[in-house]
Scaffold this motif. Structure first.
Motif, PDB file in Angstrom:
ATOM      1  N   SER A   1       0.840  -1.202   0.000  1.00 18.33           N
ATOM      2  CA  SER A   1       0.000   0.000   0.000  1.00 18.33           C
ATOM      3  C   SER A   1       0.871   1.247   0.000  1.00 18.33           C
ATOM      4  O   SER A   1       1.998   1.247   0.510  1.00 18.33           O
ATOM      5  N   TYR A   2       0.318   2.318  -0.539  1.00 21.66           N
ATOM      6  CA  TYR A   2       1.050   3.575  -0.638  1.00 21.66           C
ATOM      7  C   TYR A   2       1.241   4.213   0.738  1.00 21.66           C
ATOM      8  O   TYR A   2       2.257   4.863   1.006  1.00 21.66           O
ATOM      9  N   SER A   3       0.252   4.049   1.617  1.00 25.99           N
ATOM     10  CA  SER A   3       0.354   4.641   2.954  1.00 25.99           C
ATOM     11  C   SER A   3       1.505   4.021   3.739  1.00 25.99           C
ATOM     12  O   SER A   3       2.247   4.727   4.442  1.00 25.99           O
ATOM     13  N   THR A   4       1.676   2.705   3.625  1.00 27.13           N
ATOM     14  CA  THR A   4       2.790   2.035   4.297  1.00 27.13           C
ATOM     15  C   THR A   4       4.118   2.521   3.731  1.00 27.13           C
ATOM     16  O   THR A   4       5.070   2.775   4.478  1.00 27.13           O
ATOM     17  N   PHE A   5       4.175   2.670   2.419  1.00 24.05           N
ATOM     18  CA  PHE A   5       5.391   3.173   1.780  1.00 24.05           C
ATOM     19  C   PHE A   5       5.711   4.590   2.247  1.00 24.05           C
ATOM     20  O   PHE A   5       6.868   4.914   2.563  1.00 24.05           O
ATOM     21  N   SER A   6       4.694   5.460   2.302  1.00 25.41           N
ATOM     22  CA  SER A   6       4.911   6.854   2.693  1.00 25.41           C
ATOM     23  C   SER A   6       5.505   6.946   4.092  1.00 25.41           C
ATOM     24  O   SER A   6       6.425   7.734   4.346  1.00 25.41           O
ATOM     25  N   LEU A   7       4.977   6.128   5.015  1.00 21.98           N
ATOM     26  CA  LEU A   7       5.497   6.131   6.382  1.00 21.98           C
ATOM     27  C   LEU A   7       6.940   5.641   6.412  1.00 21.98           C
ATOM     28  O   LEU A   7       7.802   6.248   7.070  1.00 21.98           O
ATOM     29  N   ALA A   8       7.219   4.559   5.693  1.00 18.76           N
ATOM     30  CA  ALA A   8       8.574   4.012   5.654  1.00 18.76           C
ATOM     31  C   ALA A   8       9.539   5.002   5.006  1.00 18.76           C
ATOM     32  O   ALA A   8      10.687   5.147   5.444  1.00 18.76           O
ATOM     33  N   PHE A   9       9.087   5.690   3.974  1.00 18.77           N
ATOM     34  CA  PHE A   9       9.934   6.654   3.278  1.00 18.77           C
ATOM     35  C   PHE A   9      10.312   7.811   4.199  1.00 18.77           C
ATOM     36  O   PHE A   9      11.479   8.237   4.242  1.00 18.77           O
ATOM     37  N   LYS A  10       9.342   8.306   4.956  1.00 22.19           N
ATOM     38  CA  LYS A  10       9.629   9.422   5.862  1.00 22.19           C
ATOM     39  C   LYS A  10      10.558   8.994   6.987  1.00 22.19           C
ATOM     40  O   LYS A  10      11.438   9.749   7.404  1.00 22.19           O
ATOM     41  N   GLN A  11      10.364   7.760   7.491  1.00 21.00           N
ATOM     42  CA  GLN A  11      11.247   7.257   8.532  1.00 21.00           C
ATOM     43  C   GLN A  11      12.667   7.079   8.002  1.00 21.00           C
ATOM     44  O   GLN A  11      13.640   7.295   8.725  1.00 21.00           O
ATOM     45  N   ARG A  12      12.790   6.707   6.750  1.00 27.78           N
ATOM     46  CA  ARG A  12      14.100   6.440   6.153  1.00 27.78           C
ATOM     47  C   ARG A  12      14.834   7.732   5.781  1.00 27.78           C
ATOM     48  O   ARG A  12      16.036   7.856   5.987  1.00 27.78           O
ATOM     49  N   THR A  13      14.111   8.719   5.236  1.00 35.72           N
ATOM     50  CA  THR A  13      14.750   9.924   4.714  1.00 35.72           C
ATOM     51  C   THR A  13      14.599  11.142   5.623  1.00 35.72           C
ATOM     52  O   THR A  13      15.313  12.130   5.451  1.00 35.72           O
ATOM     53  N   GLY A  14      13.643  11.095   6.550  1.00 32.44           N
ATOM     54  CA  GLY A  14      13.412  12.246   7.411  1.00 32.44           C
ATOM     55  C   GLY A  14      12.559  13.318   6.786  1.00 32.44           C
ATOM     56  O   GLY A  14      12.388  14.408   7.362  1.00 32.44           O
ATOM     57  N   GLN A  15      11.993  13.062   5.609  1.00 32.10           N
ATOM     58  CA  GLN A  15      11.123  14.028   4.949  1.00 32.10           C
ATOM     59  C   GLN A  15      10.051  13.294   4.156  1.00 32.10           C
ATOM     60  O   GLN A  15      10.216  12.120   3.809  1.00 32.10           O
ATOM     61  N   SER A  16       8.966  13.976   3.892  1.00 34.53           N
ATOM     62  CA  SER A  16       7.878  13.348   3.146  1.00 34.53           C
ATOM     63  C   SER A  16       8.282  13.134   1.693  1.00 34.53           C
ATOM     64  O   SER A  16       9.215  13.780   1.187  1.00 34.53           O
ATOM     65  N   LEU A  17       7.565  12.257   1.011  1.00 32.56           N
ATOM     66  CA  LEU A  17       7.874  11.985  -0.393  1.00 32.56           C
ATOM     67  C   LEU A  17       7.678  13.242  -1.240  1.00 32.56           C
ATOM     68  O   LEU A  17       8.480  13.501  -2.148  1.00 32.56           O
ATOM     69  N   THR A  18       6.639  14.010  -0.942  1.00 39.54           N
ATOM     70  CA  THR A  18       6.362  15.229  -1.715  1.00 39.54           C
ATOM     71  C   THR A  18       7.543  16.203  -1.627  1.00 39.54           C
ATOM     72  O   THR A  18       7.999  16.750  -2.643  1.00 39.54           O
ATOM     73  N   VAL A  19       8.050  16.409  -0.418  1.00 43.94           N
ATOM     74  CA  VAL A  19       9.193  17.305  -0.226  1.00 43.94           C
ATOM     75  C   VAL A  19      10.424  16.765  -0.936  1.00 43.94           C
ATOM     76  O   VAL A  19      11.162  17.500  -1.602  1.00 43.94           O
ATOM     77  N   TRP A  20      10.654  15.479  -0.806  1.00 41.77           N
ATOM     78  CA  TRP A  20      11.827  14.856  -1.441  1.00 41.77           C
ATOM     79  C   TRP A  20      11.772  15.004  -2.956  1.00 41.77           C
ATOM     80  O   TRP A  20      12.783  15.342  -3.592  1.00 41.77           O
ATOM     81  N   MET A  21      10.606  14.751  -3.537  1.00 41.36           N
ATOM     82  CA  MET A  21      10.472  14.861  -5.007  1.00 41.36           C
ATOM     83  C   MET A  21      10.635  16.310  -5.453  1.00 41.36           C
ATOM     84  O   MET A  21      11.212  16.560  -6.503  1.00 41.36           O
ATOM     85  N   ARG A  22      10.124  17.247  -4.652  1.00 42.06           N
ATOM     86  CA  ARG A  22      10.286  18.656  -5.015  1.00 42.06           C
ATOM     87  C   ARG A  22      11.757  19.062  -4.991  1.00 42.06           C
ATOM     88  O   ARG A  22      12.230  19.798  -5.862  1.00 42.06           O
ATOM     89  N   ASN A  23      12.489  18.578  -3.997  1.00 40.46           N
ATOM     90  CA  ASN A  23      13.932  18.880  -3.912  1.00 40.46           C
ATOM     91  C   ASN A  23      14.701  18.238  -5.057  1.00 40.46           C
ATOM     92  O   ASN A  23      15.674  18.824  -5.563  1.00 40.46           O
ATOM     93  N   LYS A  24      14.242  17.067  -5.475  1.00 40.05           N
ATOM     94  CA  LYS A  24      14.924  16.393  -6.597  1.00 40.05           C
ATOM     95  C   LYS A  24      14.598  17.056  -7.926  1.00 40.05           C
ATOM     96  O   LYS A  24      15.362  16.954  -8.885  1.00 40.05           O
ATOM     97  N   GLY A  25      13.438  17.690  -7.968  1.00 41.39           N
ATOM     98  CA  GLY A  25      13.018  18.333  -9.215  1.00 41.39           C
ATOM     99  C   GLY A  25      13.692  19.649  -9.433  1.00 41.39           C
ATOM    100  O   GLY A  25      13.754  20.140 -10.543  1.00 41.39           O
TER     101      GLY A  25
END
Length: 371
Positions: free
Chosen positions: A347-371
């Motif tokens: 599920s996407y919700s499980t991924f989002s939580l794991a991503f934030k725990q791993r990177t310290g930032q939300s996926l939206t913020v991370w993608m914006r910084n990468k863009g």
């Protein structure tokens, strides 16, 4: 008949009360007879949890039927029959509740008999109140049963935390496996129900509590029906506490020294083959795949300062980042949900939580910084 003396405004309460009893009965029959979850057909719930919860719902139903008939045809709260059933009703619920909550914790079996023994003083105090009618004994009984409830709640906090650590040490996917939210809601809502049963005499408050109980039954039914059956607790012995202390100090005894090639085995059989993308990959399965045992692998992760769950999630998040980079380079439309599923998440919700725990930032913020 007492029924003729019931005011008309009591009708709503009795309708809600009876409706709660009916829902409890239907939930009991469903859990006892059906083996496939209607909420999550792909999940096989533990039989023990379903049976304990079905029995709990059965006592909820019987209690509602008894008390509704009692207030309709008698209403004499100081009668022997009322006193006896109040004790039996409390004991039935206070026994099946721990059995149900213990069964949800699948790391090991926990006995219910200590809870049964703990209710004996409550029975004694209630009987004393019967033979020597005085508010002192019943007040002590109420205070005691609330005290038992508080101690049980505290005990469950520690047990659920231990269960959470066990999950992270043995499972890559935690979706629907963690139960701390369920236990918290169950304990809080039951405290409200117990308080109402002992203390509340106001019809509006009682009706409100019945609505809470109805929502509680539906929530508990969903929780039990979506809880997956996990492996039994490992048969191999876990490292003793003194070994854990030595492990933190990097002083592992030679006979339990971790094989030096485990890191390479993981690289060859988990990372290179992308085994980490497999759903519900357990520590036992990974240990078997790389040709070692779960004790050595568990010690390896512990010495590395991570849990098994964190190890697998790191690999999955890195896989997601790699897929994202390739999509950007190929100028392909980026659908984060599809990339998350392709990275091993259900599920996407499980991924989002794991991503934030791993990177310290939300996926939206991370993608914006990468863009």
């Amino acid at each position: 008949m007492y029924f003729e003396q019931i005011p008309a405004w009591f009708s709503l309460f009795f309708m809600v009360y009876g409706g709660t009893a009916l829902v409890a009965l239907l939930a009991c029959i469903y859990l006892w007879l059906r083996r496939v979850s209607i909420f999550a057909p792909a999940i096989t719930p533990p039989v023990a949890v379903r049976r304990w919860t079905a029995i709990f719902f059965a006592f909820v139903f019987l209690g509602h039927v008894w008390w509704e008939l009692f207030y309709i045809f008698s209403g004499e709260i100081y009668s022997v029959m009322c006193m006896v059933f109040a004790v039996l009703d409390s004991l039935a619920l206070l026994t099946t509740l721990p059995g149900m909550l213990f069964a949800m914790l699948q790391d090991r079996k926990r006995p219910v008999w200590p809870i049964v023994l703990a209710t004996i003083p409550y029975v004694v105090l209630t009987m004393l109140h019967f033979f020597y009618p005085h508010g002192y004994f019943i007040e002590l009984a109420i205070a005691y049963i609330c005290l038992v409830y508080v101690f049980f709640s505290i005990y469950m906090v520690f047990e659920v935390r231990k269960y959470g650590r066990w999950l992270r040490d043995n499972y890559a996917d935690l979706e629907h496996k963690e139960v701390w939210v369920s236990h918290l809601l169950v304990l809080v809502i039951l405290m409200i129900i117990i308080s109402d049963g002992f203390l509340s005499q106001h019809i509006i408050a009682s009706t409100f509590v019945q609505l809470i109980e109805l929502a509680f039954i539906i929530f508990l039914l969903w929780r039990v029906d979506t809880l997956p059956l996990l492996e039994s607790a490992p048969a191999e012995p876990q490292p003793p506490l003194e070994l854990v202390g030595l492990l933190k100090q990097e002083q592992v005894p030679q006979q339990l020294a971790i094989p030096s090639n485990i890191e390479q085995l993981l690289e060859d059989h988990c990372v290179a083959t992308k085994l980490y993308l497999q759903h519900d990959l357990t520590l036992d399965q990974l240990a078997h795949t790389i040709g070692t045992n779960r004790l050595y692998l568990s010690l390896f992760f512990s010495r590395s300062g991570i849990t098994y769950n964190e190890y697998i999630n790191d690999l999955r998040i890195n896989h997601f980042m790699d897929l994202y980079r390739k999509s950007v380079e190929a100028k392909q439309p980026i659908l984060a949900k599809q990339l998350a599923i392709a990275s091993g998440y259900r599920s996407y919700s499980t991924f989002s939580l794991a991503f934030k725990q791993r990177t310290g930032q939300s996926l939206t913020v991370w993608m914006r910084n990468k863009g």
